[in-house]
Scaffold this active site. Structure first.
Site, mmCIF file in Angstrom:
data_model
loop_
_atom_site.group_PDB
_atom_site.id
_atom_site.type_symbol
_atom_site.label_atom_id
_atom_site.label_comp_id
_atom_site.label_asym_id
_atom_site.label_seq_id
_atom_site.Cartn_x
_atom_site.Cartn_y
_atom_site.Cartn_z
ATOM 1 C CG ASP A 183 -2.014 1.003 1.221
ATOM 2 O OD1 ASP A 183 -2.958 0.932 0.419
ATOM 3 O OD2 ASP A 183 -1.870 1.930 2.037
ATOM 4 C CE1 TYR A 233 -5.391 7.496 0.973
ATOM 5 C CE2 TYR A 233 -4.893 7.350 3.317
ATOM 6 C CZ TYR A 233 -5.166 6.738 2.108
ATOM 7 O OH TYR A 233 -5.205 5.383 2.031
ATOM 8 C CG HIS A 253 -5.596 -3.123 -0.225
ATOM 9 N ND1 HIS A 253 -4.879 -2.693 -1.312
ATOM 10 C CD2 HIS A 253 -5.122 -2.434 0.837
ATOM 11 C CE1 HIS A 253 -4.018 -1.767 -0.915
ATOM 12 N NE2 HIS A 253 -4.135 -1.595 0.375
#
Lengths: 416, 293
Positions: free
Chosen positions: B104, B200, B260
């Site tokens: 990730d 983010y 994921h």
């Protein structure tokens, strides 16, 4: 030899939602607190897993609301009431998220996980948390005493006050001379399941069909707590081997969409099945005396069908904690506000629970006809659903007419 | 009274921040970099097998996560800063060159580490997130209502919105994947949610961050790309398309029956793939001559 704990302000007996929230709040406010819980570790013993928005507001005031979210609580947004007298497609749905400002819908959660986090919070706040405390014994008086055993060792504390929060067992209440008058309207059973991938996690189901009042309370990720309320005469129905299987199979219901396939064909137990008489308890002596205050179910409770037990517990805790952190007077007189408010509240909850139980937990053709008529009345005038508000807003905010004999009589009378 | 989910062995103040880490075993060093919203604990199923196979495993809590420092300002989470955390930590531990493994956001860090500092990288293994130069984004249809929203919504989502009503929005976004029950408890720690969201806010998404810089130095290390069919956020092309940025040897593995979170959903397969890859290939030659302009 007995270990004596000195300088203790409050001993809380019982580490459920009521007791653990009290310990967390009092310790946060700087009091010296001992919390006694009889379980070694918190297990699923099938306790209340649904909390009303007004109960969550109490949790916010107490500062324990995060324990719900982190302990796996799931906000439920919609409530659909199904019934054998109604086509599944016609069942009405209520948006539950807008009743109490600053709080969303009610929450459903794994009880034991939330208790564990609250106890942890109490400990982080400085409380002494004793897991596996056995044979707790309370002596009331201006200098109360609590004795308990832990790992074979006798312990003694002489706190300023004892909070009794042992739930329906009323352990502390019985020790200090508070007895309960009880009444049982029906029985209930509960089971925590997983695998409900096709059940909408936003929707809680309630409904009556045949001899069952069923409930599905989603907990997110395909988990849910299932309940069935049933006539006392059927109390052996789910006992014995394969009881869980029969319990889940009984969610095959004509009143649910697709006959409840999303539940009965998918649910897998992730906890024990417990069965209980749905008892309403009325204390016969004062729940406050020198050195002891009772809270939560230990202080008396309404029929579980109402779902307000945990909200009541937190309201109790909040009221008692306000007295203990608000001043030095911890005498019985200081709790008059708590007693008066609780009496008012419980009168309303008992009244409401009687209506709900009569409406949804009685079975057979006559009861179905009663529900059909009541549903007609509610469709005609939304005010007739007033009792359902008890699940959303605190009892004092529910309009007075909902607690009048006149209203009950109109709701249930044989002819319109 | 709670069981703390940690395998940490140490902590160091490097690059101006406290970084907690696992340092276990002896042998060729392997650095394991977790993503969002994990910690070193993501690698709990891989650490011991790698140690037993003769590697020295370094698994840090990247800044903002786990027990490491959590600056509250967005600028502290620039990708280069985080790459420098890893450089500084490995230097502190006396490791000039290591196998780099990332998942990730950790994969994005690993890619960047590999092309910025080729001499510090032995083998590179990247899970889920492909090279930042590959433009690959799932269409609306391909995205399910799940954690893809992390990528696309977090920059605009507030802490308060994620936490309200018992972390309802966060739980909705995560679904039942990864360590979904642990994450809210971790993120509820002081400053943790803001720190995690800052990844983010500072970088948009692991894939898009470096897109504006069209010319990436090539990755010289032998590279293993791993992607899972159950990934709702990232497309296979993102990983397979990475080959053109790799000058070293390239291997690609597709893992079935994993969301994921491949290291959690298929722990044995991930361990096996790493053991079958790390230290088995030769790097492409580091260019020594200066290019003529």
């Amino acid at each position: 030899m007995t270990v004596e704990h000195t300088g203790v302000d409050v001993v809380v007996v019982g580490g459920g939602i009521a007791g653990a929230s009290a310990a967390a709040n009092l310790a946060f406010n700087g009091l010296s607190v001992v919390l006694l819980e009889k379980q070694e570790t918190y297990q699923d013993i099938v306790r209340g897993e649904w909390i009303a928005p007004w109960g969550l507001r109490e949790a916010q005031t107490l500062g324990v609301e995060e324990a719900f979210g982190l302990g796996g609580a799931w906000e439920i947004r919609e409530w659909t009431q199904w019934d054998e007298t109604v086509d599944p497609a016609e069942a009405e749905t209520v948006d539950m998220t807008r009743f109490v400002p600053g709080v969303g819908g009610p929450m459903s959660f794994p009880h034991h996980e939330v208790c564990a986090l609250m106890a942890e919070q109490a400990e982080d706040n400085g409380a002494t948390v004793v897991m596996g405390a056995q044979r707790a014994h309370v002596t009331a008086g201006t200098h109360p005493e609590v004795r308990w055993t832990h790992a074979g060792q006798e312990h003694l504390a002489r706190p300023r006050l004892v909070i009794g929060a042992t739930g329906r067992g009323c352990t502390v209440g019985r020790q200090v001379g508070v007895s309960m008058a009880t009444s049982v309207h029906h029985w209930g059973g509960g089971l925590r399941v997983t695998g409900l991938d096709d059940w909408p996690m936003d929707v809680q189901a309630m409904g009556t069909e045949d001899e069952k009042m069923f409930m599905v309370f989603p907990q997110g990720d395909g988990n849910a707590r299932l309940y069935i309320n049933f006539p006392t005469a059927n109390r052996k129905l789910y006992q014995g081997p394969e009881g869980e299987k029969r319990f889940i199979a009984d969610f095959e219901l004509a009143s649910l969409p697709d006959r409840g396939k999303a539940v009965y064909s998918a649910a897998k137990p992730i906890g024990p099945l417990k069965l209980w008489p749905s008892v309403a308890m009325f204390p016969e002596q004062p729940i406050v005396m020198d050195g002891v205050v009772l809270v939560g179910d230990e202080a008396g409770n309404a029929d579980t069908v109402l779902g307000t037990g945990l909200s009541c517990s937190l309201r109790d805790t909040r009221a008692v904690c306000e007295v203990l952190t608000g001043g030095d007077d911890w005498s019985p007189g200081a709790f008059e506000g708590y007693l008066a408010e609780r009496k008012f509240r419980m009168d309303r909850l008992h009244f409401g629970a009687d209506i709900i139980a009569k409406l949804y937990c009685e079975y057979g053709p006559a009861a179905a006809e009663r529900r059909r008529r009541a549903r007609g009345l509610m469709a005609e005038n939304f005010a007739a659903s007033v009792t359902g508000l008890l699940n959303m807003v605190p009892p004092e905010d529910v309009p007075d007419f909902g607690f009048s004999e006149f209203f009950a009589e109109r709701l249930f009378r044989e002819r319109a | 009274m709670s069981v703390k989910d940690t395998l940490l062995t140490g902590s160091a103040h490097v690059n101006g921040i406290d970084i907690a880490y696992v340092d276990k075993g002896e042998g060729d060093p392997v650095v394991l970099l977790h993503g969002f919203p994990d910690s070193h604990y993501l690698w709990r199923h891989q650490i011991d097998p790698l140690v037993e196979a003769g590697f020295r495993v370094i698994a840090p809590d990247l800044r903002g996560f786990g027990e490491s420092g959590k600056p509250q300002e967005v600028e502290a989470y620039d990708m280069r800063t985080i790459v420098n955390d890893v450089v500084a930590l490995t230097q502190h531990l006396g490791i000039p060159k290591a196998h780099i493994v990332g998942h990730d956001w950790g994969a994005a860090i690993a890619w960047m580490y590999a092309f910025l500092m080729p001499r510090r990288v032995d083998h590179l293994a990247v899970l889920s997130v492909g090279h930042p130069g590959v433009f690959s984004t799932p269409s609306i249809e391909q995205r399910k209502a799940s954690w893809y929203m992390l990528f696309y919504q977090f920059p605009g989502v507030s802490e308060q919105l994620l936490r309200r009503n018992g972390w309802r929005l966060f739980k909705e976004i995560m679904g039942g994947e990864g360590d979904h029950q642990r994450y809210p408890r971790e993120l509820a720690k002081p400053g943790a949610l803001t720190a995690a969201l800052n990844w983010y806010r500072a970088n948009r998404s692991p894939e898009s961050e470096l897109r504006v810089e069209a010319n990436f130095p090539p990755v010289l290390a032998p590279t293993l790309g791993i992607w899972s069919t159950g990934d709702k956020a990232l497309l296979e092309e993102g990983m397979t398309g990475s080959v053109k940025f790799v000058k070293g040897s390239w291997r690609y593995e597709r893992v079935e029956d994993a969301s994921h979170w491949i290291p959690l959903d298929q722990p044995e397969i991930v361990t096996k793939l790493l053991l079958g890859f790390l230290g088995t290939e030769k790097a492409a030659a580091v260019p020594t001559r200066r290019r003529r302009l």
